[in-house]
Design an enzyme around this catalytic site. Sequence first.
Site: not given
Ligand code: GLU
Length: 421
Positions: A106, A218, A220-223
């Site tokens: 990360k 939320g 953002g993209n996910a919400g």
């Molecule tokens: N940021 C996303 C996660 O937390 C995707 C990570 C990725 O695609 O490498 O799963």
Amino acid sequence: MAEELDPFKIAQKQLDEAAEIMKLDKQAHAMLREPMQTVIVNIPVKMRSGATQTFTGFRVLYNNARGPGKGGIRFHPTESIETVKALSAWMTWKCSLANIQFGGAKGGVICDTKKLNPMELENLSRAYIRAISKFIGPEVDVPAPDVYTTPQIMAWMMDEYSRIKEHSEFGAITGKPLEVWGSEGRNDSTALGAMYVLREAAKMKKINLKKAKIAVQGFGNAGHFAFSLAAGMFGSKIVAISDSEGGVYSDKGLDLAKLDEAKAKTGSVDGYKGAQRITNEELLELDVDILIPAAIENQVHKGNADKIKPKILLELANGPVTPDADKILEQNGVLDLPDFLVNSGGVIGSYFEWVQNTARYYWTREDFDAKLDKIITRSFSDVIATQKEYASKGKKIQPRMGAYIIAVSRVAAAMKMRGWY
Ligand code: GLU
């Protein structure tokens, strides 16, 4: 005693609990409690004023026994090394549970993207990649988008990495725009994966999703995609949504186009007309069938868990529920589906993008969705099967522990085979 909210301590605590239940080898346990590599960089960035501002960035490789590191980059004002370490651990379990050829990693930069203009954002993105370029690469560690990072940012990052390598390395970063060999389907794959999990969970709990009321925290993209997909695929009613400024609630259901309009005009969904304004805290406590936290960590905690009683809690964000809250939700009979199962569609999509970049052969959207469905539906049934297996041995475990046991045992087995212990 104050509840523990350090996300890395939470991640370690969850691992410790799983290790005890599954009787994990002590040496493997010790290795898996800490990241393999932690990189902290201070990055000088030219700002519009001509002055240079220094930003602090992180990239943590948690474990690469099963494949290159993998995980997003967050641009967040309260980013910290503890958060990035925790998220890198969760990436390791996420990739392992999905059974894709990645370890976990990360990244993050402490910054407020709302205060940066596009040129500053590009300068920062490129400078961050220059600073960590020795530690990433298609066979080493592959970054992707996360909170406040976008496909455009991924394109700049891929370009910067490619300049350093003196040839295009499309597979060095995932979550890219289609023009630079992103993948069809990747942009909404986090939310789509969660919808496949929701479909399976609803089947198991005999919930009619067409009649279900859903609250999403939320935007953002996910919400955002969770909203449109739940409405589109199941005909569910989304009665509440929020962003960092606040939220809105209407028992009749909300309209996504009008929410987008409010957000564009006023900067927040709470500018939506014809619905009741609510806070983020109130949203979590609404009487709904499905609650989808899709923002940031530690939202459901000891202080509010007793008031949060959806039939299904679908953890689309990373780390939205603390361990203390876990226990309370369990007592109240909430089916709490863990983050690294529910939101694994994002990294599964990234895996598909990386596979396509590596093979230089591109799939259709239909192929992408069908493959995603297969992987995530299998993860869900693996988790339920593990729960049942432990129940038959007289040990009641929740889905999160079921998921941990599967994920940790695969990483431990790979480390063992490689001779790491
Ligand atoms: N940021 C996303 C996660 O937390 C995707 C990570 C990725 O695609 O490498 O799963």
